[in-house]
Scaffold this motif. Structure first.
Motif, PDB file in Angstrom:
ATOM      1  N   GLU A 124      -0.039  -1.485  16.665  1.00 11.41           N
ATOM      2  CA  GLU A 124       1.331  -1.667  17.133  1.00 11.41           C
ATOM      3  C   GLU A 124       2.193  -2.296  16.049  1.00 11.41           C
ATOM      4  OE1 GLU A 124       0.762  -3.920  20.759  1.00 11.41           O
ATOM      5  OE2 GLU A 124       1.372  -2.152  21.905  1.00 11.41           O
ATOM      6  N   GLU A 125       1.616  -3.272  15.326  1.00 14.06           N
ATOM      7  CA  GLU A 125       2.358  -3.907  14.232  1.00 14.06           C
ATOM      8  C   GLU A 125       2.652  -2.881  13.144  1.00 14.06           C
ATOM      9  OE1 GLU A 125       1.838  -7.495  10.935  1.00 14.06           O
ATOM     10  OE2 GLU A 125       0.354  -7.226  12.526  1.00 14.06           O
ATOM     11  N   ASP A 126       1.642  -2.050  12.810  1.00 15.74           N
ATOM     12  CA  ASP A 126       1.858  -0.996  11.813  1.00 15.74           C
ATOM     13  C   ASP A 126       2.951  -0.044  12.268  1.00 15.74           C
ATOM     14  OD1 ASP A 126      -0.085  -2.110  10.299  1.00 15.74           O
ATOM     15  OD2 ASP A 126      -1.633  -0.613  10.723  1.00 15.74           O
ATOM     16  N   GLU A 127       2.917   0.314  13.570  1.00 19.48           N
ATOM     17  CA  GLU A 127       3.885   1.285  14.067  1.00 19.48           C
ATOM     18  C   GLU A 127       5.300   0.715  14.017  1.00 19.48           C
ATOM     19  OE1 GLU A 127       4.257   4.515  17.636  1.00 19.48           O
ATOM     20  OE2 GLU A 127       2.914   2.817  17.868  1.00 19.48           O
ATOM     21  N   ARG A 128       5.444  -0.570  14.341  1.00 17.94           N
ATOM     22  CA  ARG A 128       6.772  -1.183  14.239  1.00 17.94           C
ATOM     23  C   ARG A 128       7.269  -1.143  12.809  1.00 17.94           C
ATOM     24  NH1 ARG A 128       4.581  -4.914  17.983  1.00 17.94           N
ATOM     25  NH2 ARG A 128       4.022  -6.338  16.307  1.00 17.94           N
ATOM     26  N   ASP A 129       6.353  -1.411  11.874  1.00 19.71           N
ATOM     27  CA  ASP A 129       6.739  -1.352  10.465  1.00 19.71           C
ATOM     28  C   ASP A 129       7.147   0.054  10.068  1.00 19.71           C
ATOM     29  OD1 ASP A 129       6.316  -4.017  10.162  1.00 19.71           O
ATOM     30  OD2 ASP A 129       4.311  -3.844   9.293  1.00 19.71           O
ATOM     31  N   VAL A 130       6.413   1.055  10.579  1.00 18.68           N
ATOM     32  CA  VAL A 130       6.767   2.443  10.268  1.00 18.68           C
ATOM     33  C   VAL A 130       8.149   2.763  10.814  1.00 18.68           C
ATOM     34  CG1 VAL A 130       6.195   4.840  10.764  1.00 18.68           C
ATOM     35  CG2 VAL A 130       4.400   3.268  10.090  1.00 18.68           C
ATOM     36  N   GLU A 131       8.405   2.353  12.079  1.00 19.43           N
ATOM     37  CA  GLU A 131       9.705   2.626  12.680  1.00 19.43           C
ATOM     38  C   GLU A 131      10.830   1.953  11.911  1.00 19.43           C
ATOM     39  OE1 GLU A 131      10.589   4.561  15.229  1.00 19.43           O
ATOM     40  OE2 GLU A 131       8.552   5.295  15.253  1.00 19.43           O
ATOM     41  N   GLU A 132      10.578   0.754  11.401  1.00 19.16           N
ATOM     42  CA  GLU A 132      11.610   0.010  10.688  1.00 19.16           C
ATOM     43  C   GLU A 132      11.629   0.333   9.200  1.00 19.16           C
ATOM     44  OE1 GLU A 132      10.682  -4.010  11.538  1.00 19.16           O
ATOM     45  OE2 GLU A 132      11.004  -3.820  13.703  1.00 19.16           O
ATOM     46  N   GLY A 133      10.715   1.186   8.765  1.00 20.60           N
ATOM     47  CA  GLY A 133      10.683   1.552   7.350  1.00 20.60           C
ATOM     48  C   GLY A 133      10.126   0.461   6.460  1.00 20.60           C
ATOM     49  N   LYS A 134       9.356  -0.466   7.041  1.00 22.55           N
ATOM     50  CA  LYS A 134       8.831  -1.592   6.270  1.00 22.55           C
ATOM     51  C   LYS A 134       7.336  -1.388   6.005  1.00 22.55           C
ATOM     52  CE  LYS A 134      12.093  -4.757   8.498  1.00 22.55           C
ATOM     53  NZ  LYS A 134      12.207  -5.924   9.392  1.00 22.55           N
ATOM     54  N   ASP A 179      15.343   0.434   1.809  1.00 20.36           N
ATOM     55  CA  ASP A 179      14.422  -0.212   2.739  1.00 20.36           C
ATOM     56  C   ASP A 179      14.082   0.673   3.938  1.00 20.36           C
ATOM     57  OD1 ASP A 179      16.916  -0.275   3.856  1.00 20.36           O
ATOM     58  OD2 ASP A 179      16.729  -2.293   4.689  1.00 20.36           O
ATOM     59  N   ARG A 180      14.521   1.942   3.907  1.00 22.54           N
ATOM     60  CA  ARG A 180      14.210   2.856   5.000  1.00 22.54           C
ATOM     61  C   ARG A 180      13.315   3.990   4.512  1.00 22.54           C
ATOM     62  NH1 ARG A 180      16.813   2.497   9.821  1.00 22.54           N
ATOM     63  NH2 ARG A 180      15.018   3.789  10.374  1.00 22.54           N
ATOM     64  N   GLU A 181      12.071   3.636   4.235  1.00 24.51           N
ATOM     65  CA  GLU A 181      11.120   4.618   3.727  1.00 24.51           C
ATOM     66  C   GLU A 181      10.717   5.636   4.784  1.00 24.51           C
ATOM     67  OE1 GLU A 181       7.805   2.730   1.895  1.00 24.51           O
ATOM     68  OE2 GLU A 181       9.020   1.394   0.672  1.00 24.51           O
ATOM     69  N   ASP A 182      11.052   5.373   6.048  1.00 22.13           N
ATOM     70  CA  ASP A 182      10.714   6.322   7.116  1.00 22.13           C
ATOM     71  C   ASP A 182      11.699   7.473   7.194  1.00 22.13           C
ATOM     72  OD1 ASP A 182      12.629   4.388   7.842  1.00 22.13           O
ATOM     73  OD2 ASP A 182      12.353   4.853   9.969  1.00 22.13           O
ATOM     74  N   LEU A 183      12.831   7.390   6.489  1.00 28.45           N
ATOM     75  CA  LEU A 183      13.856   8.430   6.534  1.00 28.45           C
ATOM     76  C   LEU A 183      13.757   9.342   5.321  1.00 28.45           C
ATOM     77  CD1 LEU A 183      17.006   6.394   7.670  1.00 28.45           C
ATOM     78  CD2 LEU A 183      15.343   7.621   9.091  1.00 28.45           C
ATOM     79  N   VAL A 184      14.027  10.635   5.547  1.00 30.03           N
ATOM     80  CA  VAL A 184      14.060  11.596   4.437  1.00 30.03           C
ATOM     81  C   VAL A 184      15.472  12.072   4.159  1.00 30.03           C
ATOM     82  CG1 VAL A 184      11.690  12.368   4.744  1.00 30.03           C
ATOM     83  CG2 VAL A 184      13.523  13.480   6.039  1.00 30.03           C
ATOM     84  N   ALA A 185      16.417  11.756   5.025  1.00 32.57           N
ATOM     85  CA  ALA A 185      17.821  12.122   4.800  1.00 32.57           C
ATOM     86  C   ALA A 185      18.696  11.262   5.700  1.00 32.57           C
ATOM     87  CB  ALA A 185      18.067  13.601   5.069  1.00 32.57           C
ATOM     88  N   ARG A 186      19.957  11.171   5.312  1.00 30.47           N
ATOM     89  CA  ARG A 186      20.930  10.405   6.083  1.00 30.47           C
ATOM     90  C   ARG A 186      22.239  11.186   6.093  1.00 30.47           C
ATOM     91  NH1 ARG A 186      23.411   4.502   4.330  1.00 30.47           N
ATOM     92  NH2 ARG A 186      24.733   4.163   6.158  1.00 30.47           N
ATOM     93  N   TRP A 187      22.928  11.179   7.272  1.00 34.17           N
ATOM     94  CA  TRP A 187      24.117  11.997   7.437  1.00 34.17           C
ATOM     95  C   TRP A 187      25.234  11.195   8.094  1.00 34.17           C
ATOM     96  CZ3 TRP A 187      22.936  16.577   5.246  1.00 34.17           C
ATOM     97  CH2 TRP A 187      21.596  16.940   5.213  1.00 34.17           C
TER      98      TRP A 187
END
Length: 732
Positions: A705-715, A521-529
């Motif tokens: 703004e709604e789109d940006e919140r979705d981007v930040e949340e990966g939704k 559910d985190r499509e905004d991330l490309v890696a996790r550490w």
């Protein structure tokens, strides 16, 4: 500093007598809140009716006539006061909370909430019970959610193992500590609460010390002790009030960063075992929600003045980037230098650094900003006091930039030659060379690209630096943009190249950086550490962790929000769950398909606490014309720091392009709206049409703004993906 139409509220809590023996009770807590009440009324214009004061019995056990039972500082009364103000205050109102008394750390009652990150709760010791950090923090968060402007000042201890004896001020007088007596030593794990998004990482060990919408001033670091000033006030309260009065009297834009810098200088001189801590945005104006008009990070403070020898000590040293030969101007507080106005009439004198230590430096007065040695202007030396501000005028070591000749665009080169020195904020660290006919050694090279009519910037090997913001030679502020960009690149390189001295004593530690799976559910991330640092040393180590991106950003991921380095006890650790996003600067590249990028994590370990927040740099995509702090870094002679570093290569998949395209379109629509708003200000002829256009644009902006919140949340929903594709096709 606060808007005229906002209401202002204050809750002041002071407790001297807890039922301990007379020699173990506090002396200055009630005095703290009485003096703060006067200050708030006179300087901040908080009506007396909006100030609620809670304090305890006198030493003899009698109750003050003006104190009713409902005003006693019990846990229930304090919490009820906080909730009442939160309920009655309106959006934009200012709320001030001040606590003077004992602070403590207890075994946590919120293990499921805090997980394995800490086994302790920080507590405020009210008259009858303790208020835990989670409960207190939840009320503050509710205030922020209501869009209240909140400042919290806590003049109490948060450390373990302190005794009440053996602490002296600079004159040898005993200092009474604000911590309950007869406590057993408890270990401190100082581990941050894990969180996936680097933008939401916690700061320090406390539930309160995390990213927040409010500002907080704490009397000391989590491992330190908070004391009383001559038995009449808390040390923090005394110097906070004194410093705020001197700065506020000038009617200037005083920032929390400025206040903190002066506070640390004054408190350290009085009681060097206590270092106040500010948590929140350092560029916010004191008692306000607004950001100062320009950065205050170019300023340091006079730590000590020597009366007879014409020299002084500054509160920064080699760890902060000060070098022998650097020149500073000394300015008097309470003048309109904040914004930051460094006009000649506000300047007292110039100094030149002659000796540099790890955390401080010695400077001598000079006759002018050219470095001529003397005792300076007549009378100005007497006016300088500890806590006064010093602004960097010129670095001894600058980056050399060769401007390659161009006969076709000689007029552009001549214009650049005429203008560059006028941008003194950047000229202090960057020197442009227009005279080199043949290619010589330099830090950077600049050439005009004839096809695109932009400036082409290359590194010391004349390799082109990719993905930089384009600077058009037709732009009216071309030279200023170039100077700022070069200053940013130079500062980034200095942080990237930072290494410990070869003869450093290596502390014992364990460090690991492990790649983990990105949640679906985190499509905004490309890696996790998973990053973990464990102190295996026999003494406390102080840690700051930076993340360097290919967007030329330096992010301080731990601790956050301008806090000083985190103290890590022996056998304790820091565990962070980090998510990597594509840097803003590379979003357009991500729209075009798959590519590889590099992330660097740099851990700075010191044996004494320091604040390295001035090393932070924004992503170049978000760079605006503003003052930048030079980060010229040199190795400390006493070798009290050590660097751990690890670089990782991340492949950005082609599937990320849709996410990037949506982010790009949001930016483009915002930039278009900004341009149209500027045009509206110039054309006031047809107000009705403007209002209609603004209403339509505001509706689109709300969607953005709604789109940006979705981007930040990966939704990013399927519907938005289709919308992004249609918009892309339309643009094509």
């Amino acid at each position: 500093m606060t808007t005229s139409n906002q209401c202002k509220w204050a809750i002041l809590v002071g407790i001297n007598y807890y039922g301990y023996p007379k020699d173990e009770q506090l002396d200055g807590s009630i005095n703290d809140i009485r003096k703060m009440s006067t200050f708030l009324q006179e300087f901040i214009q908080i009506p007396a009716a909006n100030i609620s004061m809670y304090h305890d019995f006198n030493e003899d056990g009698a109750i003050d006539k003006d104190v009713k039972l409902k005003r006693l500082p019990t846990g229930a009364n304090v919490l009820q006061a906080l909730r009442r103000v939160s309920q009655n205050a309106a959006k934009g109102d200012f709320v001030y909370f001040h606590y003077s008394g004992h602070g403590d750390r207890k075994e946590t009652q919120y293990s499921p909430l805090k997980g394995n990150t800490t086994t302790f709760d920080e507590v405020l010791c009210t008259l009858d019970e303790e208020i835990r950090d989670v409960e207190f923090g939840k009320i503050l968060d509710d205030m922020v959610d209501k869009e209240l402007v909140v400042l919290v000042v806590l003049d109490c201890c948060y450390s373990g193992g302190a005794t009440r004896a053996g602490f002296k001020d600079q004159d040898g007088n005993s200092i009474k500590l604000r911590q309950p007596p007869n406590r057993k030593r408890s270990s401190n794990d100082d581990m941050s609460k894990t969180n996936l998004d680097p933008a939401k990482l916690d700061t320090g060990s406390s539930w309160l010390y995390r990213d927040r919408g409010y500002n907080m001033l704490a009397a000391c670091q989590p491992h330190q002790k908070a004391g009383e000033y001559h038995g009449s006030e808390g040390i923090l309260t005394h110097f906070f009030r004194e410093t705020a009065e001197s700065l506020y009297a000038g009617g200037s834009q005083v920032t929390y960063g400025m206040l903190q810098s002066m506070l640390n200088t004054k408190v350290e001189r009085y009681f060097n075992l206590q270092q106040p801590m500010h948590l929140g945005e350092s560029d916010k104006i004191l008692f306000s929600s607004e950001i100062a008009s320009s950065s205050s990070t170019d300023w340091v403070n006079v730590k000590k003045k020597y009366s007879l020898v014409g020299k002084l000590t500054l509160n920064q040293g080699e760890v902060q980037g000060v070098a022998v030969g650097d020149r500073y101007g000394i300015f008097r507080p309470g003048r309109p230098f904040l914004g930051l106005d460094d006009k000649e009439e506000n300047l007292l004198i110039y100094v030149r650094v002659v000796l540099v230590k790890d955390m401080e430096s010695e400077a001598r007065f000079v006759n002018d900003d050219k470095g001529t040695t003397s005792y300076g202007r007549s009378g100005a030396w007497k006016a300088v006091k500890s806590g006064y501000f010093a602004k960097l005028i010129s670095r001894q070591k600058k980056a050399t930039v060769i401007i390659l000749p161009d006969e076709v665009h000689s007029n552009i080169i001549d214009l650049m030659r005429q203008q560059w020195k006028s941008h003194s904020n950047f000229a202090a660290q960057i020197s442009l060379d227009f005279e080199s006919v043949e290619v010589t050694k330099a830090d950077y090279f600049v050439e005009i690209d004839k096809d695109s009519r932009t400036l082409d910037i290359r590194d010391s090997n004349q390799q082109a630096l990719e993905d930089l913001p384009a600077i058009s030679i037709d732009s009216l502020d071309m030279t200023e943009k170039l100077m700022q960009l070069l200053a940013h690149l130079h500062s980034f390189r200095l942080v990237a190249d930072l290494q410990h001295p070869s003869d450093s004593v290596v502390p014992k530690y364990e460090f690991s950086l492990t790649r983990t799976v990105v949640p679906k559910d985190r499509e905004d991330l490309v890696a996790r550490w998973n990053l973990r640092f464990t102190n295996k040393h026999t003494e406390i180590l102080y840690v700051t962790i930076f993340n360097l991106t290919e967007g030329y950003a330096v992010n301080k991921v731990h601790p956050r929000q301008g806090a000083a380095s985190v103290a890590v006890d022996p056998e304790c650790d820091i565990a962070l769950d980090l998510g990597t996003k594509v840097p803003d600067l590379l979003i357009e590249k991500a729209c075009r398909g798959a590519f590889e990028m590099q992330e660097r994590f740099k851990v700075v370990i010191t044996t004494s606490q320091t604040n390295l927040s001035h090393y932070c740099l924004p992503d170049l995509r978000n760079l605006k014309i503003r003052k930048l702090r030079d980060t010229d870094i040199m190795a400390p002679r006493e070798c009290n720091w050590f660097i751990v570093e690890e670089s990782v290569v991340i492949e950005v998949p082609h599937t990320y392009s849709t996410q990037a395209e949506l982010q790009k379109q949001i930016w483009e629509r915002k930039e278009k709206k900004d341009r149209e708003d500027e045009g509206d200000e110039e054309d006031e002829g047809d107000e009705e049409d403007e209002e209609n256009e603004e209403d339509e644009e505001d509706e689109r902006y709300e969607e953005d703004e709604e789109d940006e919140r979705d981007v930040e949340e990966g939704k990013v929903t399927e519907e938005k993906i289709e919308e992004a594709k249609k918009r892309k096709n339309t643009l094509d």
